[in-house]
Design an enzyme around this catalytic site. Sequence first.
Site, PDB file in Angstrom:
ATOM      1  N   LEU A 172       0.845  -1.198   0.000  1.00 14.15           N
ATOM      2  CA  LEU A 172       0.000   0.000   0.000  1.00 14.15           C
ATOM      3  C   LEU A 172       0.874   1.239   0.000  1.00 14.15           C
ATOM      4  O   LEU A 172       1.958   1.241   0.583  1.00 14.15           O
ATOM      5  CB  LEU A 172      -0.858   0.024   1.267  1.00 14.15           C
ATOM      6  N   LYS A 220      -4.763  -1.160  10.440  1.00 15.17           N
ATOM      7  CA  LYS A 220      -3.633  -1.796   9.743  1.00 15.17           C
ATOM      8  C   LYS A 220      -2.826  -2.571  10.770  1.00 15.17           C
ATOM      9  O   LYS A 220      -2.205  -1.987  11.658  1.00 15.17           O
ATOM     10  CB  LYS A 220      -2.765  -0.736   9.066  1.00 15.17           C
ATOM     11  N   LYS A 280      -9.926   1.594   1.892  1.00 14.59           N
ATOM     12  CA  LYS A 280     -10.084   1.103   0.520  1.00 14.59           C
ATOM     13  C   LYS A 280     -11.399   1.607  -0.060  1.00 14.59           C
ATOM     14  O   LYS A 280     -12.318   1.947   0.689  1.00 14.59           O
ATOM     15  CB  LYS A 280     -10.149  -0.429   0.496  1.00 14.59           C
ATOM     16  N   CYS A 330      25.880  29.004  38.494  1.00 11.64           N
ATOM     17  CA  CYS A 330      26.451  29.768  39.607  1.00 11.64           C
ATOM     18  C   CYS A 330      27.952  29.543  39.758  1.00 11.64           C
ATOM     19  O   CYS A 330      28.599  30.207  40.561  1.00 11.64           O
ATOM     20  CB  CYS A 330      25.729  29.437  40.916  1.00 11.64           C
ATOM     21  N   CYS A 352      24.444  20.501  41.670  1.00 10.35           N
ATOM     22  CA  CYS A 352      24.981  21.781  42.122  1.00 10.35           C
ATOM     23  C   CYS A 352      24.599  21.883  43.594  1.00 10.35           C
ATOM     24  O   CYS A 352      23.419  21.839  43.929  1.00 10.35           O
ATOM     25  CB  CYS A 352      24.364  22.922  41.317  1.00 10.35           C
ATOM     26  N   CYS A 391      21.617  28.731  44.180  1.00 11.95           N
ATOM     27  CA  CYS A 391      21.940  28.809  42.739  1.00 11.95           C
ATOM     28  C   CYS A 391      20.733  29.398  41.997  1.00 11.95           C
ATOM     29  O   CYS A 391      19.604  28.961  42.202  1.00 11.95           O
ATOM     30  CB  CYS A 391      22.253  27.407  42.215  1.00 11.95           C
TER      31      CYS A 391
HETATM   32  S1  IVH Z   1      -5.814  -4.847   2.814  1.00  6.78           S
HETATM   33  C1  IVH Z   1      -2.983  -4.098  -1.208  1.00  6.78           C
HETATM   34  N1  IVH Z   1      -6.117  -4.639   5.359  1.00  6.78           N
HETATM   35  O1  IVH Z   1      -0.552  -4.078   5.006  1.00  6.78           O
HETATM   36  C2  IVH Z   1      -2.971  -4.824   0.059  1.00  6.78           C
HETATM   37  N2  IVH Z   1      -3.928  -4.967   4.541  1.00  6.78           N
HETATM   38  O2  IVH Z   1       1.159  -2.318   3.247  1.00  6.78           O
HETATM   39  C3  IVH Z   1      -4.084  -4.360   0.905  1.00  6.78           C
HETATM   40  N3  IVH Z   1      -2.237  -5.075   6.332  1.00  6.78           N
HETATM   41  O3  IVH Z   1       0.685  -6.437   2.834  1.00  6.78           O
HETATM   42  C4  IVH Z   1      -4.464  -5.366   1.850  1.00  6.78           C
HETATM   43  N4  IVH Z   1      -3.616  -4.829   8.011  1.00  6.78           N
HETATM   44  O4  IVH Z   1      -0.311  -7.353   4.940  1.00  6.78           O
HETATM   45  C5  IVH Z   1      -5.242  -4.814   4.364  1.00  6.78           C
HETATM   46  N5  IVH Z   1      -6.600  -4.444   7.590  1.00  6.78           N
HETATM   47  C6  IVH Z   1      -5.706  -4.634   6.621  1.00  6.78           C
HETATM   48  C7  IVH Z   1      -4.341  -4.789   6.884  1.00  6.78           C
HETATM   49  C8  IVH Z   1      -3.473  -4.955   5.801  1.00  6.78           C
HETATM   50  C9  IVH Z   1      -2.356  -5.010   7.657  1.00  6.78           C
HETATM   51  C10 IVH Z   1      -0.965  -5.254   5.598  1.00  6.78           C
HETATM   52  C11 IVH Z   1      -1.027  -6.252   4.502  1.00  6.78           C
HETATM   53  C12 IVH Z   1      -0.317  -5.636   3.349  1.00  6.78           C
HETATM   54  C13 IVH Z   1       0.276  -4.408   3.930  1.00  6.78           C
HETATM   55  C14 IVH Z   1       0.282  -3.340   2.906  1.00  6.78           C
END
Ligand code: IVH
Length: 672
Positions: A85, A117, A296, A417, A433, A438
């Site tokens: 990503l 993430k 997304k 000082c 100190c 001071c």
């Molecule tokens: S969707 C195009 N959802 O992040 C890939 N990825 O930097 C999109 N990841 O390799 C995947 N949590 O391993 C998605 N909730 C999540 C995620 C996730 C972690 C990781 C995934 C991917 C990486 C991309």
Amino acid sequence: MRAPKEAVLRVAKLRELINDYRYNYHVRDYSVMSEAAADSLKHELAQIEEQHPELITSDSPTQRVAGEPLPGFKQIRHSSRMLSLNDVFNEEEFVAWVERLTKLVNSAKFDFFVDLKMDGLACALVYQDGILAQGITRGDGTVGEDVTANVRTIESIPLRLRHSKKFSQFLSGRTEIRGEIVMYKEQFEKLNRERERRKLPKFANPRNLAAGTIRQLDPKLVAARSLQFHAYDLLREDQAEVPTYDFVYQVLRELGLIANREAKKLGSVKEAIQFSQTWEEKRKKLPFNTDGLVVKVDNRRLYGRLGVVGKAPRGAVAFKYPAEQATTKVKDIFVSIGRTGSATPVAILEPVVIAGSTVQMATLHNEGEVHRKDIRIGDTVIVHKAGDVIPEVVEPLVKLRDGSEKKFVMPTHCPDCGMKLIKAKETEAIWRCPNNACPSRSWKQIQHFASKGALDIEGLGEKNVVALIETGLIKDPADIFTVKKADLLKLERFAEISAGKLVKAISQKKQPSLDRFIFALGIRHIGEQTAVDLANHFHTFERLKIATIDELNQVEGIGGIVAESIIEWFSQPLHKKLLDKFKKHGVWPKTAHPPEGPLTGKNFVVTGSLELMSREEAAERIRARGGRFQTSVSQETDFLVVGGNVGENKLKKARELGTKQISEASLLKMIS
Ligand code: IVH
């Protein structure tokens, strides 16, 4: 234009260090520095290359696309590429991404699907007629490693998909499920505690350990490490069977997989930003680490149509939280004298933005620490800043030195000082100190005396204290009570009303509570709670004044060092004079009546910010019901109150000690 020699050298060194990081991280599952610190170095490299494009080479880390698969496992080609990503680091970048998409879809309206993430490693599970057939790591995105035997040990991965009437179509044919293998923080800490007991080197972080574990050749070892799998995608030959991500997540759950409950469909940018803000704080309480969100386009057809640029889809981004580490240069090191005389080396840094704020200084704690870490003036260093804690230098990047760095020499005399610095004992780490008068000590002492936790004199903040000292109106805390309205009116900072207010605020604090007065005196090692304990034990200041070491040692929470510090404070002629002065100006603490209540015997610690009351208020209310309010989690702590925007340290300690964690709402119930 030819690049200057320094740029050429710096680029070479940065590349070497980044490559070293990359090799260790990806190939050996070993972390030489945090990802944030490495990103910071990559950023510097990219900047130099932008200024001097002639320095760009095809093997520069800035030109890299993904990682290589490991030998040792069978290599398997993915049915479709496992992409990465692109990152966005703030709201503007996020909005810019949405605007680009909006243009591409001719302003048609679309929904977002957002999830946390997870910080682990991507894995694809192939189910044939509902039966787990293969587990494949991401590898380089095109070819991954066959880790089927290992993923079969992960309890949250079904070996057979759950039967579902609603979604029975996914139980026939090929269903590929993609997701993240993670190790929960709790499990990681448990394993590290074990390592510590066995005197083995500790693991660097949960992600590395998860990645290292999944590549173990012995599945028994994998089973023992308790990994988890959280799914985020489902692939079918006919993608029309899974029209949206919202639908994907429903199916995943129905088929028996974990898909984050926090994930959801959102209709607008505003909601996505709100979601991100909410989780910036709350994410710290999640069982796994996350460093951002994945956003997304919810409609998968549209997502597919938007296509891929390089190795990342156009229709998704990683919306990252600000990193808590960055690299920068130490411009100088100076010594700051604290309220109790402690001489602390402080690094002056080239300004750098960490976790959303600009950092220009970082504590180096003490002389020993500077030498142990070998931090030199001119070094590029990793700086860490989390939540509201003081920024700290983690380590210097020794490989980036060019020979111009200078070692730090601890001054022998106080920079303010001029008095010779001393160490009370050989074993002590901190120089002090010894001069009670001071100047830098006295203004910090007066500030402390008037501060919120101490006498809480409204209107007597840092700037006004400095103004009163500079014009000679006050030299010590007792002088505060001699200040007259006419004196203040001579200063530029004050007008009729403000001067009147301050004089009134001062006179209202002439009979402070005993604990506040003790704390306000700034005796070494006496924090707010110890001051309360002393007040509750001795009831009057006169009794505390003549207390012996033995008597002091009987007070709850007081040990030898604290007792000695109290005796030492009262023995100083300067302090005797100060107390006489207070008396003369009619300033003396009230007798203390220790409260008894439902919280008697219970110890509380608060971490993070509370919404309905200030920290001081929480302390006061806990104490009024007989409880104790501590500043750090220890064996004694009964409750850790977890507020918003929490740092990791206290939570980690509480988890280690098994301390009960409660919310602000539960605390309110207890103190109402
Ligand atoms: S969707 C195009 N959802 O992040 C890939 N990825 O930097 C999109 N990841 O390799 C995947 N949590 O391993 C998605 N909730 C999540 C995620 C996730 C972690 C990781 C995934 C991917 C990486 C991309």
